[in-house]
Write a protein that holds these residues in place. Structure first.
Motif, PDB file in Angstrom:
ATOM      1  N   MET B   1       8.068   4.777   7.379  1.00  0.00           N
ATOM      2  CA  MET B   1       8.916   4.782   6.506  1.00  0.00           C
ATOM      3  C   MET B   1       8.179   5.293   4.962  1.00  0.00           C
ATOM      4  N   LYS B   2       8.458   5.705   3.608  1.00  0.00           N
ATOM      5  CA  LYS B   2       7.875   6.761   3.374  1.00  0.00           C
ATOM      6  C   LYS B   2       8.143   4.999   1.294  1.00  0.00           C
ATOM      7  N   LEU B   3       6.979   4.681   1.263  1.00  0.00           N
ATOM      8  CA  LEU B   3       7.385   4.361  -0.170  1.00  0.00           C
ATOM      9  C   LEU B   3       6.229   5.340  -1.300  1.00  0.00           C
ATOM     10  N   SER B   4       7.149   4.637  -2.279  1.00  0.00           N
ATOM     11  CA  SER B   4       6.784   5.515  -3.576  1.00  0.00           C
ATOM     12  C   SER B   4       5.941   4.411  -4.389  1.00  0.00           C
ATOM     13  N   ILE B   5       4.838   4.738  -4.508  1.00  0.00           N
ATOM     14  CA  ILE B   5       4.676   3.673  -5.278  1.00  0.00           C
ATOM     15  C   ILE B   5       4.561   3.677  -6.652  1.00  0.00           C
ATOM     16  N   LYS B   6       4.441   5.515  -7.744  1.00  0.00           N
ATOM     17  CA  LYS B   6       4.897   5.134  -8.854  1.00  0.00           C
ATOM     18  C   LYS B   6       6.528   4.412  -9.142  1.00  0.00           C
ATOM     19  N   GLU B   7       7.446   4.336  -7.909  1.00  0.00           N
ATOM     20  CA  GLU B   7       8.539   3.774  -8.302  1.00  0.00           C
ATOM     21  C   GLU B   7       8.794   2.051  -8.429  1.00  0.00           C
ATOM     22  N   LEU B   8       7.601   1.791  -7.071  1.00  0.00           N
ATOM     23  CA  LEU B   8       7.432   0.214  -7.215  1.00  0.00           C
ATOM     24  C   LEU B   8       6.681  -0.323  -8.240  1.00  0.00           C
ATOM     25  N   VAL B   9       5.331   0.393  -8.167  1.00  0.00           N
ATOM     26  CA  VAL B   9       4.663  -0.197  -9.538  1.00  0.00           C
ATOM     27  C   VAL B   9       3.642   0.191 -11.271  1.00  0.00           C
ATOM     28  N   GLY B  10       4.364   1.519 -10.711  1.00  0.00           N
ATOM     29  CA  GLY B  10       4.228   2.600 -11.864  1.00  0.00           C
ATOM     30  C   GLY B  10       3.097   3.423 -11.756  1.00  0.00           C
ATOM     31  N   PRO B  11       2.311   4.465 -12.715  1.00  0.00           N
ATOM     32  CA  PRO B  11       1.432   5.269 -12.711  1.00  0.00           C
ATOM     33  C   PRO B  11      -0.049   4.122 -12.644  1.00  0.00           C
ATOM     34  N   ARG B  12       0.227   3.011 -12.925  1.00  0.00           N
ATOM     35  CA  ARG B  12      -1.456   2.526 -12.937  1.00  0.00           C
ATOM     36  C   ARG B  12      -1.511   0.985 -11.716  1.00  0.00           C
ATOM     37  N   CYS B  13      -2.554   0.859 -10.850  1.00  0.00           N
ATOM     38  CA  CYS B  13      -3.032   0.222 -10.065  1.00  0.00           C
ATOM     39  C   CYS B  13      -3.927  -0.149 -10.096  1.00  0.00           C
ATOM     40  N   ILE B  14      -3.970  -1.303 -10.554  1.00  0.00           N
ATOM     41  CA  ILE B  14      -4.773  -2.086 -11.262  1.00  0.00           C
ATOM     42  C   ILE B  14      -5.042  -3.888 -10.974  1.00  0.00           C
ATOM     43  N   ILE B  15      -3.574  -4.594 -11.042  1.00  0.00           N
ATOM     44  CA  ILE B  15      -3.959  -5.913 -10.558  1.00  0.00           C
ATOM     45  C   ILE B  15      -3.619  -5.847  -9.211  1.00  0.00           C
ATOM     46  N   LYS B  16      -3.921  -7.543  -9.352  1.00  0.00           N
ATOM     47  CA  LYS B  16      -3.277  -7.950  -8.232  1.00  0.00           C
ATOM     48  C   LYS B  16      -2.145  -8.038  -8.541  1.00  0.00           C
ATOM     49  N   GLU B  17      -1.552  -8.508  -8.560  1.00  0.00           N
ATOM     50  CA  GLU B  17       0.201  -8.941  -8.973  1.00  0.00           C
ATOM     51  C   GLU B  17       0.827  -7.665  -7.918  1.00  0.00           C
ATOM     52  N   ASP B  18       0.093  -6.367  -8.515  1.00  0.00           N
ATOM     53  CA  ASP B  18       1.518  -5.523  -8.476  1.00  0.00           C
ATOM     54  C   ASP B  18       0.499  -5.058  -6.853  1.00  0.00           C
ATOM     55  N   GLY B  19      -0.574  -5.325  -6.291  1.00  0.00           N
ATOM     56  CA  GLY B  19      -1.406  -5.228  -4.948  1.00  0.00           C
ATOM     57  C   GLY B  19       0.033  -6.154  -4.399  1.00  0.00           C
ATOM     58  N   GLN B  20      -0.551  -7.301  -4.400  1.00  0.00           N
ATOM     59  CA  GLN B  20       0.557  -8.132  -3.930  1.00  0.00           C
ATOM     60  C   GLN B  20       2.361  -8.195  -3.739  1.00  0.00           C
ATOM     61  N   LYS B  21       2.912  -7.203  -4.722  1.00  0.00           N
ATOM     62  CA  LYS B  21       3.713  -6.845  -4.255  1.00  0.00           C
ATOM     63  C   LYS B  21       3.962  -5.648  -3.190  1.00  0.00           C
ATOM     64  N   ILE B  22       3.133  -4.818  -3.546  1.00  0.00           N
ATOM     65  CA  ILE B  22       2.844  -3.644  -2.548  1.00  0.00           C
ATOM     66  C   ILE B  22       2.899  -4.441  -0.448  1.00  0.00           C
ATOM     67  N   TYR B  23       1.921  -4.991  -0.991  1.00  0.00           N
ATOM     68  CA  TYR B  23       1.523  -5.989   0.368  1.00  0.00           C
ATOM     69  C   TYR B  23       3.137  -7.046   1.187  1.00  0.00           C
ATOM     70  N   GLU B  24       3.536  -7.391   0.280  1.00  0.00           N
ATOM     71  CA  GLU B  24       5.257  -8.437   0.571  1.00  0.00           C
ATOM     72  C   GLU B  24       5.531  -7.307   0.939  1.00  0.00           C
ATOM     73  N   VAL B  25       6.084  -6.111   0.823  1.00  0.00           N
ATOM     74  CA  VAL B  25       6.803  -4.808   1.308  1.00  0.00           C
ATOM     75  C   VAL B  25       6.096  -4.179   2.531  1.00  0.00           C
ATOM     76  N   ILE B  26       4.976  -4.323   2.626  1.00  0.00           N
ATOM     77  CA  ILE B  26       3.862  -3.634   3.887  1.00  0.00           C
ATOM     78  C   ILE B  26       4.304  -4.122   5.497  1.00  0.00           C
ATOM     79  N   HIS B  27       3.132  -5.236   5.003  1.00  0.00           N
ATOM     80  CA  HIS B  27       3.179  -6.965   6.131  1.00  0.00           C
ATOM     81  C   HIS B  27       3.685  -6.964   6.788  1.00  0.00           C
ATOM     82  N   GLY B  28       4.978  -6.924   6.834  1.00  0.00           N
ATOM     83  CA  GLY B  28       6.000  -7.051   8.022  1.00  0.00           C
ATOM     84  C   GLY B  28       5.939  -5.961   8.611  1.00  0.00           C
ATOM     85  N   LEU B  29       6.481  -5.306   8.537  1.00  0.00           N
ATOM     86  CA  LEU B  29       6.818  -4.313   8.270  1.00  0.00           C
ATOM     87  C   LEU B  29       5.148  -3.522   9.496  1.00  0.00           C
ATOM     88  N   LEU B  30       4.293  -3.602   9.165  1.00  0.00           N
ATOM     89  CA  LEU B  30       3.330  -3.441   9.873  1.00  0.00           C
ATOM     90  C   LEU B  30       2.936  -4.024  10.920  1.00  0.00           C
TER      91      LEU B  30
END
Lengths: 295, 116
Positions: B1-30
């Motif tokens: 599975m390939k995820l585009s981070i820009k599509e999911l959170v935009g061009p800035r990977c800065i804040i924990k809320e966006d990080g949590q969003k990615i975590y919730e998508v990938i944690h169960g799959l991993l």
């Protein structure tokens, strides 16, 4: 109600100047009524003082007091021009609009609006004064975000976060000061450690001990099972590479990181809050990535 | 599975809320052994809160070896890579049950030595 008049002296950004700011903060502490800031003795005011005074004014207002910056007492034209240019004067009752120049805008943030702050850092601060690739500009702005992240997340500030910067053309230095009037690092560290260790022992930790602890990689006062505590560490590394200077003053402790090394000490005057003051050198050679060849 | 981070959170990977969003998508799959590629193409700014939450906290219940096998990171620039490396190193050493008693004792001991 009586009015407290506070003289704003000439303020540079040496540790002694910071102590003068903290002394001013302590003068209004507990009074919080009507405060008039007088510029009669002020011939020079750096961005650290601008950010600090703005924050102090908002703190007084938040506690029910009123604040007047007495613009009629300001005799120095260069201070007036600087305060108008960076927008501070316009924020505090002087009829002037900010303009672009060597100042970097004064800002007040109540909320951590990531995109606004990142735009400011990227385009009004580093991107405006240092001629680097977009990639490096973006990397530097990201490091600076760590300051805001700490201020909003750990300080419990109720009046927000205050920023000002300046570019010094002759020395080619770029400065950024971020101030909050939250609990302060030593208070936060002591409260955290007191959950695990006898409070009487924790109380023996000095301000310098607490600030030093906060600077160590992986140390954080956050709970919740997510490893944190990298912000100050990343910032420190960056300033070292840049041969710049990072100063953090908080409660009764402070840290100075520069080419001489790391110094942690106790402040003679304590204040409630944290000031992060960064001086970067605008020499693009100091910023290159490994794969960017020198011309 | 390939995820585009820009599509999911935009061009800035800065804040924990966006990080949590990615975590919730990938944690169960991993956790279920799926290989995931995080594509950072178009992302230009990075800070540690994002990576602490997106990747660092994965190490709470996935081993570092397993994470390096299952999680592929693409198009992450040098600045982002440096932050990720530091975050993984920090998370791998993280213990929620630090001996704070000893930490305070050590600091006070040092303080006493310095004042002698």
């Amino acid at each position: 109600m009586t009015q407290k008049i506070i003289q704003i002296p000439t303020l540079n950004d040496t540790p002694e100047d910071f102590q003068q700011l903290f002394e001013m903060s302590n003068q209004v502490n507990g009074l919080f009524e009507d405060v008039r800031f007088d510029f009669s003795n002020c011939k020079f005011l750096r961005s650290n003082a601008v950010a600090f005074l703005g924050g102090l004014a908002r703190l007084i207002e938040s506690l029910g007091g009123s604040v007047i910056f007495d613009w009629d007492t300001l005799r120095s034209n260069s201070v007036r021009a600087n305060l108008c240019q960076n927008g501070f004067a316009g924020n505090f009752g002087y009829n002037a609009k900010a303009w672009s120049g060597h100042s970097i805008p004064y800002r007040e943030e109540m909320e951590p609006d990531m995109n606004e702050i990142m735009d400011y850092l990227t385009f009004s601060w580093i991107g405006k004064w240092v001629n680097v690739t977009d990639r490096l500009r973006d990397a530097i702005s990201g490091r600076m975000w760590e300051i805001y992240s700490n201020a909003f997340e750990h300080s419990d500030t109720e009046v927000g976060v205050f920023t000002c910067g300046q570019h010094f053309r002759h020395r080619n230095d770029l400065i950024l000061t971020v101030v909050d009037f939250g609990r302060g690092i030593p208070a936060k560290v002591k409260a955290f450690l007191s959950q695990f260790v006898d409070e009487a022992r924790v109380a023996k930790l000095s301000g310098a001990d607490c600030v030093k602890w906060a600077f160590e990689r992986g140390n954080t006062t956050s709970m919740g099972g997510v490893a944190r505590g990298l912000g100050l560490d990343l910032l420190k590394d960056f300033v070292r590479i840049n041969q710049g200077k990072l100063e953090v003053y908080s409660n009764d402790g402070y840290a100075i990181i520069d080419k001489e090394g790391e110094r942690f000490d106790n402040s003679p005057i304590s204040f409630q809050g944290t000031v992060v003051h960064i001086t970067l050198r605008c020499d693009e050679k100091l910023y290159r990535f490994y794969d960017e060849a020198e011309e | 599975m390939k995820l585009s981070i820009k599509e999911l959170v935009g061009p800035r990977c800065i804040i924990k809320e966006d990080g949590q969003k990615i975590y919730e998508v990938i944690h169960g799959l991993l956790k279920s052994g799926e290989t995931i590629t995080l594509d950072f193409n178009g992302v230009s700014q990075f800070a540690s809160p994002f990576f602490n939450f997106a990747i660092g906290q994965l190490l709470n219940d996935i081993s570092e070896d397993e994470l390096r096998r299952l999680l592929i990171i693409e198009n992450l620039n040098e600045s982002g890579s440096m932050v990720v490396d530091r975050v993984i190193e920090n998370a791998a050493q993280y213990h929620g049950d630090k001996d704070y008693q000893k930490i305070v004792d050590d600091i006070l001991e040092q303080q006493a030595r310095e004042s002698d």
